[in-house]
Design a protein around this motif. Structure first.
Motif: not given
Length: 282
Positions: A25-29, A110-111, A147-150, A274-282
């Motif tokens: 369930a790891q998410t990434h910012r 993390l990466y 990532d940490q989950a491979g 302004f920075p643009v942020l996303v939180e995603v999940q693979f």
């Protein structure tokens, strides 16, 4: 004794299950951030004053990987030292350390970086060059990460020209071709940067005309957070109304949220974008 053994086995299995699910369930910012080059003429907004706030912004929002634009070599060094991050990229003027970079910064805890490269947005992408009607050399830096989950994925970070419309349109076509050629494994891709165009521009529509490419802002599970624009010009009195900094996704990428961050300090912004942020999940 048998009961205790069974209990220990059950507890161990349960904990393993929970840990496995947490990893899955790891998410990434991730973020894209034009940090504004260290211009000594930016009176009132000098890099030496802004730098700590750029670093704190990344830390507070827990952004594990981000692409910057307009970064000079010493600015990259300062960001990496302040964050404990690594980065990839080269200067656009000589392919080494001269001129602005479009680097990708990442938390090495993390990466893991597996591969990387840079190409120029021009008809001769393999060498320092200016493309079409562009005013300046422009580049794309990319990396393949694990990532940490491979889970493995690509990130491409660009900065399109601010003058040449043909250059911007041709840059979109070129990057699309390059991603296809580089991503032979069909891994998820994050394509970010300062595109210097709003969504109605052909340089933008060229990208989303390909069904596999999505603007993260439009496919976010939560409504996009923040203002309707990303370029501030350091103007505190006026909120921007045109989005020119974008993050696109391709492949098995679930966009949980998207935001344009307006963090400030004493009526000052950390950058003219302004920075643009996303939180995603693979």
């Amino acid at each position: 004794m048998c009961f205790l053994n069974l209990k220990s086995i059950f507890l161990g299995a349960f904990l393993s299950f929970m840990v496995s699910n947490a990893i899955i369930a790891q998410t990434h910012r991730f973020a894209t951030f034009n940090i504004r080059w260290d211009n000594p003429n930016d009176e009132g907004n000098l890099w030496k004053d802004r730098a700590p706030h750029v670093i704190q912004l990344i830390q507070f929002h827990q952004i594990g990987l981000f692409g910057t634009q307009e970064a000079l070599a010493h600015q990259m060094k300062q960001l990496n030292e302040g964050l404990g991050y690594n980065s990839i990229g080269v200067g656009r003027d000589d392919g080494m350390d001269k001129g602005e970079f479009s680097p990708i910064h990442f938390d090495p805890k993390l990466y893991e970086l597996e591969d990387s490269g840079t190409f120029w947005l021009s008809p001769t992408p393999e060498k320092p060059s200016k493309g079409w009607d562009a005013a300046l050399n422009r580049i794309c830096t990319w990396g393949r990460f694990k990532d940490q989950a491979g889970e493995r994925f690509y990130v491409f970070n660009i900065h399109y020209d601010h003058i040449g419309q043909k250059a911007r349109e041709e840059s979109s076509k070129l990057v699309l071709e390059k991603i296809k050629a580089i991503n032979t494994e069909n891994l998820p891709v994050i394509w970010m940067g300062d595109f210097n165009v709003t969504p109605e521009n052909p340089a933008y529509t060229t990208i989303i005309s390909h069904s596999e490419w999505k603007d993260a802002r439009l496919v976010s599970q939560l409504p996009s957070y923040g203002p309707k624009g990303t370029f501030t010009g350091f103007d505190w009195e006026k909120m921007p109304d045109g989005i020119i900094d974008h993050i696109f996704v391709n492949g098995k990428v679930n966009v949980l949220r998207h935001g344009i961050l307006t963090d400030n300090y004493g009526k000052k912004y950390p950058s003219d974008h302004f920075p643009v942020l996303v939180e995603v999940q693979f």
